[in-house]
Design an enzyme around this catalytic site. Sequence first.
Site, PDB file in Angstrom:
ATOM      1  CG  ASP A 145       8.539 -12.090 -10.306  1.00 18.92           C
ATOM      2  OD1 ASP A 145       7.952 -12.768  -9.464  1.00 18.92           O
ATOM      3  OD2 ASP A 145       8.555 -12.371 -11.522  1.00 18.92           O
ATOM      4  CD  GLU A 178       4.630 -13.468  -1.267  1.00 18.42           C
ATOM      5  OE1 GLU A 178       3.497 -13.712  -1.716  1.00 18.42           O
ATOM      6  OE2 GLU A 178       5.077 -13.971  -0.223  1.00 18.42           O
ATOM      7  CD1 TRP A 179       4.394 -15.647  -8.198  1.00 19.85           C
ATOM      8  CD2 TRP A 179       6.088 -16.610  -7.095  1.00 19.85           C
ATOM      9  NE1 TRP A 179       5.561 -15.366  -8.880  1.00 19.85           N
ATOM     10  CE2 TRP A 179       6.611 -15.950  -8.231  1.00 19.85           C
ATOM     11  CE3 TRP A 179       6.957 -17.282  -6.237  1.00 19.85           C
ATOM     12  CZ2 TRP A 179       7.979 -15.935  -8.527  1.00 19.85           C
ATOM     13  CZ3 TRP A 179       8.318 -17.277  -6.533  1.00 19.85           C
ATOM     14  CH2 TRP A 179       8.815 -16.610  -7.667  1.00 19.85           C
ATOM     15  N   GLY A 180       1.861 -15.370  -3.291  1.00 19.81           N
ATOM     16  CA  GLY A 180       1.086 -15.787  -2.122  1.00 19.81           C
ATOM     17  C   GLY A 180       1.866 -16.668  -1.169  1.00 19.81           C
ATOM     18  CG  ASP A 200       3.486 -17.179 -13.195  1.00 14.59           C
ATOM     19  OD1 ASP A 200       3.463 -16.513 -12.139  1.00 14.59           O
ATOM     20  OD2 ASP A 200       4.448 -17.155 -13.987  1.00 14.59           O
TER      21      ASP A 200
END
Length: 401
Positions: A145, A178-180, A200
């Site tokens: 994460d 890393e959420w893009g 998320d």
Amino acid sequence: MGATAFAQGNNYVQDYTKYQNLALTPPMGWNSWNKFACNVDENMIKQMADAMVSTGMKDAGYTYINIDDCWHGDRDEQGFIHPDPTRFPNGMKALADYVHSKGLKLGIYSDAGSQTCGGRPGSRGYEFQDAQTYASWGIDYLKYDWCNTEGLKAEGAYKTITAALKKAGRPIVLSICEWGNDKPWDWGQNVGHLWRTTGDIYNCFDCIKDHGTWKAFGVMEILDKQEGLRQYAGPGHWNDPDMLEVGNGKLTPGEDRAHFTMWAMLAAPLIAGNDLRSMSKETIEVLTNKQVIAINQDRLGIQGFKVSADAGLEVWAKPLENGDWAIAFLNRSTEAKQINFDWATTKIYDDINKISPDFKSVYTIKNLWDKKDNGKATTKKAFTAQVPAHDIITLRLTPKK
Ligand code: GLA
């Protein structure tokens, strides 16, 4: 100075490339976060492994049991991480042995920063030590994460953990999370096996949840954020639109079907996020629909694409092995939609792989969510059906012999 350093003769060269030949089809499994957040412990994880077998999910292809955030205890004086001794009294090695004894694999979670998103110890500065620890426990999958990463650059940070996993010597799937933010699709292909493309998921079909400093996205919002990314997906390197909310009680059966099918069409990882110990019959039917899973697990590994969108009715297509195609009619609107789909006059073109179905020849049509389908339909005739609101119809076309 440089010459002196070389003269000391350190021959060790770090290898910043991921393990090859892992996740050649999108990973399938379960993860604790969506349903349980920080409430993880070894009994629950063992029960999830048992349920994965007893519900038929293992037979349907699910393999990974992934513990998300909050399993951690403290680092010891030498810096080694230990699981929370109250939640995991028998330790991770014993848990991995148990999960392996069921024919499943165990995943774990860490973070590139100083602390995880849940405030547990992160791996920053301990990457090689942590990777070695995970390997010694028998871990098979690492979700890594991106909280508390002040000043770090994503590509470098993920390359460091990849080098550490390589050095530890156990093939471990690396899930980049890393959420893009830093376009992992541009640099992730040789670093990890999947990368999150968005923030998320939120457990609703079509909404955005504003948490103040960050937002979480409903199923349709996440779907829309996949646009422009399909060229980056393929065997061993997948776009990850986040874990499933199927069976988590907020989506209707039709929405669950639509969510699951669209993740299949996107060649997305199928990581269930519900309580496998108490699933309704409907939830099991969605999560174990083998024909829909076959679309997801197709060996070509081509991510599907949107063919058309008209007033909330979208047509999606995914090229499959042996000239087959998956076609999905997704109704995002709140009213039922009538489809009258004339194969001969509709252009379905995969502009990345430069292929189209050839409707001058005939395909048989299998309706994958319709138990009464008799397999007699073909593309000689237009396909007519009604798609209920927030639901999907999914077809597999096979060239007729
Ligand atoms: C981030 C990730 C989630 C989950 C939590 C855990 O928000 O994106 O998937 O792992 O952290 O704290």
